[in-house]
Design a protein around this motif. Structure first.
Motif, PDB file in Angstrom:
ATOM      1  N   ASN A 574       0.838  -1.201   0.000  1.00 24.30           N
ATOM      2  CA  ASN A 574       0.000   0.000   0.000  1.00 24.30           C
ATOM      3  C   ASN A 574       0.877   1.256   0.000  1.00 24.30           C
ATOM      4  O   ASN A 574       1.995   1.234  -0.515  1.00 24.30           O
ATOM      5  CB  ASN A 574      -0.982  -0.033   1.176  1.00 24.30           C
ATOM      6  N   ASN A 575       0.374   2.362   0.565  1.00 22.54           N
ATOM      7  CA  ASN A 575       1.142   3.630   0.584  1.00 22.54           C
ATOM      8  C   ASN A 575       1.664   3.993  -0.810  1.00 22.54           C
ATOM      9  O   ASN A 575       2.850   4.230  -1.015  1.00 22.54           O
ATOM     10  CB  ASN A 575       2.309   3.545   1.572  1.00 22.54           C
ATOM     11  N   LEU A 576       0.760   4.047  -1.793  1.00 23.75           N
ATOM     12  CA  LEU A 576       1.157   4.283  -3.183  1.00 23.75           C
ATOM     13  C   LEU A 576       1.928   5.583  -3.348  1.00 23.75           C
ATOM     14  O   LEU A 576       2.920   5.626  -4.080  1.00 23.75           O
ATOM     15  CB  LEU A 576      -0.078   4.283  -4.087  1.00 23.75           C
ATOM     16  N   THR A 608      -1.500   0.198  -5.958  1.00 21.75           N
ATOM     17  CA  THR A 608      -0.069  -0.037  -6.140  1.00 21.75           C
ATOM     18  C   THR A 608       0.233  -1.072  -7.223  1.00 21.75           C
ATOM     19  O   THR A 608       1.093  -0.828  -8.093  1.00 21.75           O
ATOM     20  CB  THR A 608       0.577  -0.446  -4.808  1.00 21.75           C
ATOM     21  N   PRO A 609      -0.391  -2.265  -7.225  1.00 18.35           N
ATOM     22  CA  PRO A 609      -0.059  -3.258  -8.262  1.00 18.35           C
ATOM     23  C   PRO A 609      -0.258  -2.735  -9.686  1.00 18.35           C
ATOM     24  O   PRO A 609       0.582  -2.976 -10.556  1.00 18.35           O
ATOM     25  CB  PRO A 609      -1.006  -4.418  -7.952  1.00 18.35           C
ATOM     26  N   ASP A 614       2.330  -0.777 -14.803  1.00 18.78           N
ATOM     27  CA  ASP A 614       2.475   0.239 -15.849  1.00 18.78           C
ATOM     28  C   ASP A 614       3.857   0.880 -15.793  1.00 18.78           C
ATOM     29  O   ASP A 614       4.462   1.172 -16.821  1.00 18.78           O
ATOM     30  CB  ASP A 614       1.385   1.294 -15.677  1.00 18.78           C
ATOM     31  N   TRP A 615       4.377   1.074 -14.592  1.00 22.31           N
ATOM     32  CA  TRP A 615       5.701   1.725 -14.400  1.00 22.31           C
ATOM     33  C   TRP A 615       6.821   0.908 -15.024  1.00 22.31           C
ATOM     34  O   TRP A 615       7.807   1.457 -15.525  1.00 22.31           O
ATOM     35  CB  TRP A 615       5.923   1.907 -12.903  1.00 22.31           C
ATOM     36  N   ALA A 616       6.709  -0.386 -15.002  1.00 21.22           N
ATOM     37  CA  ALA A 616       7.795  -1.248 -15.488  1.00 21.22           C
ATOM     38  C   ALA A 616       7.754  -1.487 -16.987  1.00 21.22           C
ATOM     39  O   ALA A 616       8.739  -1.980 -17.559  1.00 21.22           O
ATOM     40  CB  ALA A 616       7.746  -2.587 -14.768  1.00 21.22           C
ATOM     41  N   LYS A 617       6.653  -1.159 -17.661  1.00 22.90           N
ATOM     42  CA  LYS A 617       6.530  -1.430 -19.090  1.00 22.90           C
ATOM     43  C   LYS A 617       7.607  -0.693 -19.890  1.00 22.90           C
ATOM     44  O   LYS A 617       7.837   0.503 -19.705  1.00 22.90           O
ATOM     45  CB  LYS A 617       5.141  -1.022 -19.586  1.00 22.90           C
ATOM     46  N   ILE A 623      11.939  -4.456 -12.696  1.00 23.04           N
ATOM     47  CA  ILE A 623      11.298  -5.755 -12.508  1.00 23.04           C
ATOM     48  C   ILE A 623      10.257  -5.620 -11.401  1.00 23.04           C
ATOM     49  O   ILE A 623      10.562  -5.099 -10.317  1.00 23.04           O
ATOM     50  CB  ILE A 623      12.324  -6.838 -12.139  1.00 23.04           C
ATOM     51  N   VAL A 624       9.044  -6.065 -11.677  1.00 27.41           N
ATOM     52  CA  VAL A 624       7.963  -6.019 -10.690  1.00 27.41           C
ATOM     53  C   VAL A 624       7.511  -7.439 -10.386  1.00 27.41           C
ATOM     54  O   VAL A 624       7.239  -8.232 -11.293  1.00 27.41           O
ATOM     55  CB  VAL A 624       6.784  -5.174 -11.193  1.00 27.41           C
TER      56      VAL A 624
END
Length: 816
Positions: A574-576, A608-609, A614-617, A623-624
């Motif tokens: 959490n805590n995005l 968060t997930p 999207d951040w790793a694309k 790596i997520v």
């Protein structure tokens, strides 16, 4: 008769007195001879210490002859009872006077045997100094002196022997230039304009205004390419307080000379910096970095003296520009040579100016780039309106540069005698008494040193340009600057055969012996005037060998420098908003090209997930890993560590914000101390000694304050019993030996204490880096558990820890 008896008694008394004085004189002679034997032995070991010693020895010999003559006269006087009283008294007076004179000469000889007096009064020839330094340790062991006097004597000898020497293969400058006061240094300047490129801090070997050499030329070109460049002068300001003075060197305000304040203003050529000097230098350079508001730094070191300072600069890449084989000078302190080896091994990039230096460098460092010398083509290629002219109209065989121990005087004498009808023009500082050695050659003209700006005036008048060096280790390692400059003017060049001359092809005639050297000069003279195509071919080659080309090569070598891979494991729950700020700081402020970011999510229930996916694309270095459940702190981080491929591993909480250069900062401490098994930064918020006082309220202000904190503590670290795992880095070797975090602690608490105990169990140490700052919100994820659940978890894990390691020692804050 009574008067005769009294006269006989008086004469007898005088005889006995004279005999006593004779015995004393004989004893004095024996003592002097014993002293002379010791001095003679030292002279044999050290191959005639000084010309003054020889002069004093001759004087002593003359006095010995006088003494023997006086002894003979004295013996004659003692055997002759017929001598008059006044004559006996006169002989006694002469003996006394002689004794005084001998005592004075004896004292002078004792002073002469004391190296410090001899050195202060009469400097030795350079070749004698070179030999003396190599044998000084052995000789000092034989001297009949106490340890304190030996230490003082050695210090004085080093200060004389290790005076700065000119560098072979570099351009000459005028002695007036060296003695003139520096231009007025500008103070209260505004900082240079900000740039996205790393700034350059070039630690020079001479002052900017003394001679124009490789360091200044590279600095000028790096500044022209857009890098703010600070040239650090070797001329310190003697001041007990830290600080610096800045001098703008160009209108663009990209190039500056910096003079640092150091108590005593030590010379960099004699010995490494003292601990006190390093401390003050660090403070002075920190003030410079704050003033300039620099980010990443390229530290280019030209002399080993600077290594202890340069290696401490935060967010920096350390480059050693090895211009010469320094050991070949023969007058460099062993401590500096040892420091140079340490610099060669520690440098991120080692730049060699020749193949010879490259071979030596690769024994110490895998990251070596050969970047040779060059010329300022536009300056040397242009023929001045007026050039030097020989009043007799002779052809000119010329050389400019230092005339030092590597300059072959015998070869020049051979050339002068062979071409007696031509002018041999030598330009440069004469440190080897060449003018005296060649006084029998009337066609040799010495111009001395001339300003750099005057070199084309002489160069374009020369019909043949020479490189008459001795073939010694020093010159074997040299890539001569002046050859590039000769060719820029299109001049034919004749040189002794050196390895680096092969890089010039047939544009330079290289001779293996004096006969071939003279023959090559004769061929050039007979071929004059040369075809324009020949001249242009030389110029075309030199035009592609400029300092602009070398600066570009240096920039490319730095940019393509292999870096160890660093894997950062960030555990999220959490805590995005905190996660976003953490990851943004990693991307924006790490300033590290080989960074792998692994985000492990412990089954967050917010957005968060989706954000992480999207951040790793499109980013293979991101790596997520999405866990199907909350595995807790230890197990979650272990998932990330298992997926990491880096040479160094980092555990970083998602409630942190990193600062500029934090990766290089932690790496530097691990690389410099192989005993460190794990290291962490200082921070604003943690429950142990890593916490420091801060003033900032907004995260935007944090970066400015963190820079002030870390610059003021550059290179500093301390051993700590337990690191908090909000941010820690450790080598893969540590992870391979210990493994991951202990998962018995569940959601968290005490896994960091446990890991540090395991590190220490292996004989490794935990350290805190004072010059790396990471902001920490503190327990953002744990705060969601509530106070009661946190207390229960704490007590449970404390009991588990103590069952393994004994009583837990609570963390403490540092003493303020």
């Amino acid at each position: 008769m009574e008067q005769l008896n009294r006269l006989a008694d008086c004469i007898d008394q005088l005889r006995r007195s004279t005999e006593t004085r004779s015995v004393e004189a004989v004893q004095l002679v024996k003592e002097i001879e014993n002293r002379d034997q010791l001095i003679a032995q030292l002279r044999r070991d050290l191959k005639e210490v000084t010309a003054r010693a020889a002069s004093q020895e001759r004087e002593t010999g003359r006095l010995r002859v006088q003494l023997r003559e006086q002894q003979q006269q004295l013996a004659a006087a003692t055997t002759s009872l017929q001598a008059k009283t006044d004559e006996a008294a006169a002989l006694a007076d002469q003996a006394t006077d002689l004794q005084d004179r001998l005592a004075g000469k004896h004292a002078e000889l004792l002073k002469l045997s004391d190296w410090s007096h001899a050195i202060e009064r009469a400097p030795l020839r350079y070749s004698i100094r070179k030999f003396l330094y190599g044998w000084s340790r052995r000789v000092f062991a034989l001297l009949p002196l106490d340890a304190q006097r030996k230490s003082r004597l050695a210090s004085q000898l080093r200060r004389w022997l290790k005076r700065r020497k000119p560098v072979p293969g570099q351009s000459a400058a005028s002695p007036e230039q060296a003695s003139q006061p520096l231009p007025a240094l500008l103070v209260n300047l505004p900082p240079p304009p900000l740039t996205t490129q790393p700034c350059v801090v070039m630690f020079g070997v001479i002052d900017w205004h003394f001679r124009i050499q490789r360091p200044q030329n590279l600095a000028k070109e790096l500044a022209k390419a857009g890098q703010t460049t600070f040239y650090i002068s070797n001329n310190f300001i003697d001041d007990q307080a830290p600080g610096f003075e800045v001098e703008a060197l160009d209108a663009s305000r990209r190039l500056f000379q910096i003079r640092l304040k150091v108590c005593g203003a030590p010379a960099i050529y004699h010995a490494p910096p003292s601990a006190a000097a390093i401390g003050q230098l660090c403070q002075s350079i920190a003030m410079l970095l704050r003033w300039a508001k620099v980010g990443a730094v390229d530290c280019i070191v030209q002399h080993a003296y600077w290594f202890p300072l340069a290696r401490r600069i935060p967010n920096s890449t350390l480059i050693y520009d090895c211009m010469d084989h320094h050991e070949g000078f023969g007058n460099v302190a062993q401590e500096l040579l040892d420091l140079e080896i340490a610099l060669m091994r520690r440098a991120d990039l080692l730049v060699a100016t020749s193949d010879w230096i490259e071979q030596h460098a690769r024994r110490e460092n895998a990251n070596v780039a050969v970047i040779r010398n060059a010329s300022e083509y536009s300056f040397f290629s242009q023929r001045p309106e007026q050039i030097y002219q020989d009043a007799k109209g002779r052809k000119i065989i010329g050389y400019y540069g230092a005339i030092a121990e590597w300059f072959d005087l015998d070869l020049i004498q051979h050339v002068a005698q062979t071409f007696s009808q031509h002018l041999i023009l030598l330009i440069g500082n004469d440190t080897t008494q060449a003018k005296k050695a060649l006084k029998a050659c009337p066609n040799v003209v010495f111009e001395g040193e001339v300003p750099y700006a005057s070199l084309p005036y002489y160069l374009h008048a020369m019909d043949v340009c020479l490189l008459p060096f001795k073939v010694i280790p020093l010159t074997l390692a040299t890539n001569p600057v002046k050859v590039y400059e000769y060719l820029s003017a299109g001049k034919p060049v004749v040189s002794v055969k050196l390895p680096e001359l092969s890089k010039f092809g047939d544009r330079v005639r290289a001779a293996e012996n004096p006969t071939d050297f003279v023959a090559a000069i004769r061929e050039v003279l007979q071929a004059l005037p040369e075809a324009q195509s020949t001249l242009q071919a030389r110029r075309s080659f030199a035009q592609q060998q400029t300092w602009r080309h070398r600066a570009a090569s240096l920039r490319q070598a730095i940019d393509t420098l292999p870096q160890p891979k660093v894997s950062v494991v960030v555990l999220t729950y959490n805590n995005l908003a905190l996660t976003q700020a953490c990851l943004d700081s990693l991307v924006t402020h790490s300033h590290y090209p080989n960074l792998e970011i692994i985000v492990v999510d412990n089954h967050s229930s917010d957005e968060t997930p989706a954000f992480l996916t999207d951040w790793a694309k499109g980013h293979p270095d991101r790596i997520v890993i999405l866990n199907p459940d909350n595995k807790g702190f230890a197990a979650g981080n272990n998932v990330g560590l298992a997926a990491a491929s880096g040479d160094y591993l980092v555990i970083l909480n998602n409630d942190t914000v990193v600062t500029a250069g934090w990766v290089k900062g932690l790496l530097r401490h691990l690389r410099d101390n192989q005993n460190i098994g794990i290291i962490g930064p200082i921070t604003n918020n943690i429950g142990n000694e890593a916490k420091v006082s801060t003033r900032y309220k907004l995260i935007e202000d944090m970066h400015v304050e963190s820079a002030e904190l870390t610059y003021g503590r550059m290179g500093e670290s301390f051993e700590i019993n337990t690191l908090a795992f909000f941010c820690v880095m450790f080598p893969r070797t540590t992870y391979a030996r210990i493994g991951g975090l202990c998962e018995e602690y569940g959601l968290g608490f005490f896994e960091d204490d446990d890991y540090c105990r395991r590190v220490q169990q292996l004989g490794l140490r935990a350290f805190c880096a004072e010059d790396v700052f990471v902001h920490h919100h503190l327990s953002a994820s744990f705060n969601q558990l509530g106070a009661q659940k946190k207390r229960v978890l704490f007590e449970k894990n404390k009991a588990l820890y103590e069952s393994k390691w004994g009583p837990w020692v609570p963390h403490v804050y540092r003493d303020v």
